[in-house]
Design an enzyme around this catalytic site. Structure first.
Site, PDB file in Angstrom:
ATOM      1  N   TYR A 155      79.755  15.644   7.028  1.00 53.36           N
ATOM      2  CA  TYR A 155      78.669  15.856   7.826  1.00 53.36           C
ATOM      3  C   TYR A 155      77.763  14.499   7.676  1.00 53.36           C
ATOM      4  O   TYR A 155      77.102  14.117   8.554  1.00 53.36           O
ATOM      5  CB  TYR A 155      77.859  17.210   7.555  1.00 53.36           C
ATOM      6  CG  TYR A 155      76.793  17.544   8.411  1.00 53.36           C
ATOM      7  CD1 TYR A 155      77.305  17.810   9.764  1.00 53.36           C
ATOM      8  CD2 TYR A 155      75.385  17.552   8.078  1.00 53.36           C
ATOM      9  CE1 TYR A 155      76.458  18.311  10.479  1.00 53.36           C
ATOM     10  CE2 TYR A 155      74.566  17.901   9.205  1.00 53.36           C
ATOM     11  CZ  TYR A 155      75.052  18.560  10.405  1.00 53.36           C
ATOM     12  OH  TYR A 155      74.071  18.709  11.289  1.00 53.36           O
ATOM     13  N   LYS A 162      69.256  15.777   9.491  1.00 53.95           N
ATOM     14  CA  LYS A 162      68.987  17.225   9.521  1.00 53.95           C
ATOM     15  C   LYS A 162      67.989  17.304   8.275  1.00 53.95           C
ATOM     16  O   LYS A 162      66.986  18.059   8.347  1.00 53.95           O
ATOM     17  CB  LYS A 162      69.993  18.133   9.065  1.00 53.95           C
ATOM     18  CG  LYS A 162      70.836  18.225  10.304  1.00 53.95           C
ATOM     19  CD  LYS A 162      70.205  18.714  11.742  1.00 53.95           C
ATOM     20  CE  LYS A 162      71.230  19.211  12.778  1.00 53.95           C
ATOM     21  NZ  LYS A 162      70.408  19.297  13.980  1.00 53.95           N
TER      22      LYS A 162
HETATM   23  P1  NAD Z   1      76.075  21.230  22.064  1.00 54.56           P
HETATM   24  O1  NAD Z   1      76.793  20.050  22.313  1.00 54.56           O
HETATM   25  O2  NAD Z   1      76.119  22.332  23.012  1.00 54.56           O
HETATM   26  O3  NAD Z   1      74.331  20.646  22.143  1.00 54.56           O
HETATM   27  C1  NAD Z   1      74.114  19.540  21.769  1.00 54.56           C
HETATM   28  C2  NAD Z   1      73.018  18.880  22.964  1.00 54.56           C
HETATM   29  O4  NAD Z   1      72.359  17.860  22.407  1.00 54.56           O
HETATM   30  C3  NAD Z   1      73.836  18.800  24.119  1.00 54.56           C
HETATM   31  O5  NAD Z   1      73.116  19.638  25.210  1.00 54.56           O
HETATM   32  C4  NAD Z   1      73.622  17.339  24.369  1.00 54.56           C
HETATM   33  O6  NAD Z   1      73.438  17.042  25.763  1.00 54.56           O
HETATM   34  C5  NAD Z   1      72.431  17.080  23.725  1.00 54.56           C
HETATM   35  N1  NAD Z   1      71.993  15.901  23.349  1.00 54.56           N
HETATM   36  C6  NAD Z   1      72.797  14.939  22.740  1.00 54.56           C
HETATM   37  N2  NAD Z   1      72.136  13.910  22.663  1.00 54.56           N
HETATM   38  C7  NAD Z   1      71.309  13.690  23.561  1.00 54.56           C
HETATM   39  C8  NAD Z   1      70.040  12.826  23.893  1.00 54.56           C
HETATM   40  N3  NAD Z   1      69.846  11.448  23.411  1.00 54.56           N
HETATM   41  N4  NAD Z   1      69.090  13.398  24.684  1.00 54.56           N
HETATM   42  C9  NAD Z   1      69.049  14.678  25.008  1.00 54.56           C
HETATM   43  N5  NAD Z   1      69.965  15.546  24.818  1.00 54.56           N
HETATM   44  C10 NAD Z   1      70.772  15.233  23.770  1.00 54.56           C
HETATM   45  O7  NAD Z   1      76.362  21.690  20.532  1.00 54.56           O
HETATM   46  P2  NAD Z   1      75.363  22.838  19.640  1.00 54.56           P
HETATM   47  O8  NAD Z   1      76.168  23.046  18.650  1.00 54.56           O
HETATM   48  O9  NAD Z   1      74.639  23.989  20.549  1.00 54.56           O
HETATM   49  O10 NAD Z   1      74.064  21.746  19.324  1.00 54.56           O
HETATM   50  C11 NAD Z   1      72.813  22.223  19.354  1.00 54.56           C
HETATM   51  C12 NAD Z   1      72.018  21.910  18.168  1.00 54.56           C
HETATM   52  O11 NAD Z   1      72.597  23.073  17.045  1.00 54.56           O
HETATM   53  C13 NAD Z   1      71.953  20.678  17.419  1.00 54.56           C
HETATM   54  O12 NAD Z   1      71.079  20.262  16.830  1.00 54.56           O
HETATM   55  C14 NAD Z   1      73.131  20.909  16.357  1.00 54.56           C
HETATM   56  O13 NAD Z   1      72.983  19.998  15.145  1.00 54.56           O
HETATM   57  C15 NAD Z   1      72.854  22.526  15.762  1.00 54.56           C
HETATM   58  N6  NAD Z   1      73.677  22.902  15.013  1.00 54.56           N
HETATM   59  C16 NAD Z   1      74.886  23.317  15.326  1.00 54.56           C
HETATM   60  C17 NAD Z   1      75.928  24.087  14.800  1.00 54.56           C
HETATM   61  C18 NAD Z   1      77.235  24.133  15.191  1.00 54.56           C
HETATM   62  O14 NAD Z   1      78.035  24.486  14.307  1.00 54.56           O
HETATM   63  N7  NAD Z   1      77.610  24.340  16.177  1.00 54.56           N
HETATM   64  C19 NAD Z   1      75.462  24.464  13.431  1.00 54.56           C
HETATM   65  C20 NAD Z   1      73.877  24.323  13.074  1.00 54.56           C
HETATM   66  C21 NAD Z   1      73.234  23.541  13.968  1.00 54.56           C
HETATM   67  O1  0WE Z   2      75.204  19.313  13.972  1.00 56.30           O
HETATM   68  C1  0WE Z   2      76.457  19.326  14.113  1.00 56.30           C
HETATM   69  C2  0WE Z   2      77.255  18.736  14.924  1.00 56.30           C
HETATM   70  C3  0WE Z   2      76.290  17.700  15.553  1.00 56.30           C
HETATM   71  C4  0WE Z   2      77.354  16.361  16.102  1.00 56.30           C
HETATM   72  C5  0WE Z   2      78.228  16.389  16.726  1.00 56.30           C
HETATM   73  C6  0WE Z   2      79.107  15.482  17.335  1.00 56.30           C
HETATM   74  C7  0WE Z   2      80.491  15.502  17.857  1.00 56.30           C
HETATM   75  C8  0WE Z   2      80.685  14.284  19.062  1.00 56.30           C
HETATM   76  C9  0WE Z   2      76.536  15.299  16.207  1.00 56.30           C
HETATM   77  N1  0WE Z   2      77.164  14.179  16.934  1.00 56.30           N
HETATM   78  C10 0WE Z   2      78.446  14.286  17.463  1.00 56.30           C
HETATM   79  N2  0WE Z   2      78.849  13.113  17.985  1.00 56.30           N
HETATM   80  C11 0WE Z   2      79.904  13.113  18.738  1.00 56.30           C
HETATM   81  O2  0WE Z   2      80.322  12.168  19.337  1.00 56.30           O
HETATM   82  N3  0WE Z   2      76.938  20.506  13.308  1.00 56.30           N
HETATM   83  C12 0WE Z   2      76.163  21.374  12.490  1.00 56.30           C
HETATM   84  C13 0WE Z   2      78.340  21.065  13.793  1.00 56.30           C
HETATM   85  C14 0WE Z   2      79.116  20.489  12.665  1.00 56.30           C
HETATM   86  O3  0WE Z   2      79.628  19.187  12.581  1.00 56.30           O
HETATM   87  C15 0WE Z   2      79.982  19.152  11.335  1.00 56.30           C
HETATM   88  C16 0WE Z   2      80.258  20.006  10.454  1.00 56.30           C
HETATM   89  C17 0WE Z   2      79.307  21.136  11.368  1.00 56.30           C
HETATM   90  C18 0WE Z   2      79.348  22.695  10.736  1.00 56.30           C
HETATM   91  C19 0WE Z   2      80.906  17.856  10.795  1.00 56.30           C
HETATM   92  C20 0WE Z   2      81.222  17.842   9.552  1.00 56.30           C
HETATM   93  C21 0WE Z   2      81.271  18.989   8.775  1.00 56.30           C
HETATM   94  C22 0WE Z   2      80.808  20.067   9.444  1.00 56.30           C
END
Ligand code: NAD
Ligand code: 0WE
Length: 255
Positions: A155, A162
């Site tokens: 991560y 975060k």
């Molecule tokens: P997602 O890809 O659906 O959403 C991520 C969003 O970030 C997208 O809509 C993308 O367009 C937007 N984004 C990226 N760069 C941007 C920029 N410069 N300006 C505006 N928007 C931008 O994925 P998600 O998993 O729904 O992620 C949403 C949030 O949840 C993130 O903060 C992520 O870290 C957090 N999160 C995700 C998980 C997981 O496992 N999926 C777990 C915990 C927290």
């Molecule tokens: O916040 C996240 C992922 C956010 C994210 C994902 C990407 C993939 C594509 C940010 N930047 C990028 N850039 C890209 O080019 N999560 C909480 C999901 C996530 O990501 C991991 C996790 C988990 C959970 C990465 C490593 C280990 C666990």
């Protein structure tokens, strides 16, 4: 009679129907809220417009959260159309893909700054421009992950971002409390979304969660949406500066 009847707000971070932001939007809509949406670029606009339309939303605006001007323009438009708002959902994050697999010590200055800018700093100007529209108080929710608190393998720079995001939640909450504006985070367990699909071995993370979390399963966008609904509604008027875990209890369980 819905929990969010008469409330209006904006959601940043819908990319498609698997986005956590979309899970939050659906819950807010079911509870009676009126919603505005932003999208990152034209490719995503094609996905976001029909989704927003299906919830009766007509305010759908471009916004790269790396630009203060674009964030300001969103709230200027909301002020013109609505006058005031009640809530903001921040569900955006970005780091270079290579920085989520290389050793953390190899993170470049540019990669570090990019992850911090998009994933953490963006909450600050978002809050700053939302504040004047929240004259009757309001609620702001962002999305975090356990990697803020623990060194989760791979991560990396996102964990540092975060950690900064969660600290920003506390400082913003402390500052805005007197104006009845609350700021909280939901710390979600791993969910298969577009952002997650860019992560190598993500299946393994989901599997670990299923094996070792107290609830023995992963969580859903709907569950994150329901916790967010609580934090954005008047059910949580006494709650601010909190990191609310929706991860099946994984964070409290050593093994
Ligand atoms: P997602 O890809 O659906 O959403 C991520 C969003 O970030 C997208 O809509 C993308 O367009 C937007 N984004 C990226 N760069 C941007 C920029 N410069 N300006 C505006 N928007 C931008 O994925 P998600 O998993 O729904 O992620 C949403 C949030 O949840 C993130 O903060 C992520 O870290 C957090 N999160 C995700 C998980 C997981 O496992 N999926 C777990 C915990 C927290
Ligand atoms: O916040 C996240 C992922 C956010 C994210 C994902 C990407 C993939 C594509 C940010 N930047 C990028 N850039 C890209 O080019 N999560 C909480 C999901 C996530 O990501 C991991 C996790 C988990 C959970 C990465 C490593 C280990 C666990």
């Amino acid at each position: 009679m819905g929990l969010m009847d008469g409330k209006r707000g904006v959601i940043f971070g819908v990319a498609n129907d698997r986005s956590i932001a979309w899970g939050v939007a659906q819950q807010l809509h079911e509870a009676g809220a009126e919603l505005a949406f932003t999208y990152l670029n034209e490719a995503l606009e094609k996905r976001v417009r029909p989704l927003a339309g299906s919830l009766g939303s007509t305010i759908i605006l471009p916004c790269d959260v790396g630009s203060d001007d674009e964030i300001a323009a969103v709230f200027k438009e909301l002020e013109q159309q609505w006058g005031t708002i009640d809530f903001v959902v921040h569900a955006v994050a970005f780091a270079n893909r290579e920085d989520l697999k290389r050793p953390f010590s190899q993170t470049s200055r540019e990669g570090f700054n990019l992850a911090m800018d998009i994933s953490a700093y963006s909450l600050v100007p978002m809050t700053r421009y939302a504040m004047p529209l929240m004259s009757a108080g309001g609620s702001i929710v962002t999305m975090s992950y356990l990697g803020a608190m623990l060194a989760v393998p791979d991560y990396n720079v996102m964990g540092v971002a975060k950690a900064a995001l969660e600290a920003s939640v506390r400082y913003l909450a402390a500052e805005l409390g007197p104006q009845k504006i609350r700021v909280n985070a939901v710390s979600a367990g791993p969910i298969k979304t577009l952002a997650a699909s860019g992560i190598g071995n993500f299946k393994q993370k989901l599997h670990t969660m299923e094996e070792r979390s107290p609830l023995r399963r992963t969580v859903t966008q709907e569950e994150v949406g329901k916790a967010s609904l609580y934090l954005l509604s008047d059910l949580s008027t006494g709650v601010t500066g909190e990191i609310h875990y929706v991860d099946g209890g994984f964070n409290i369980s050593a093994l």
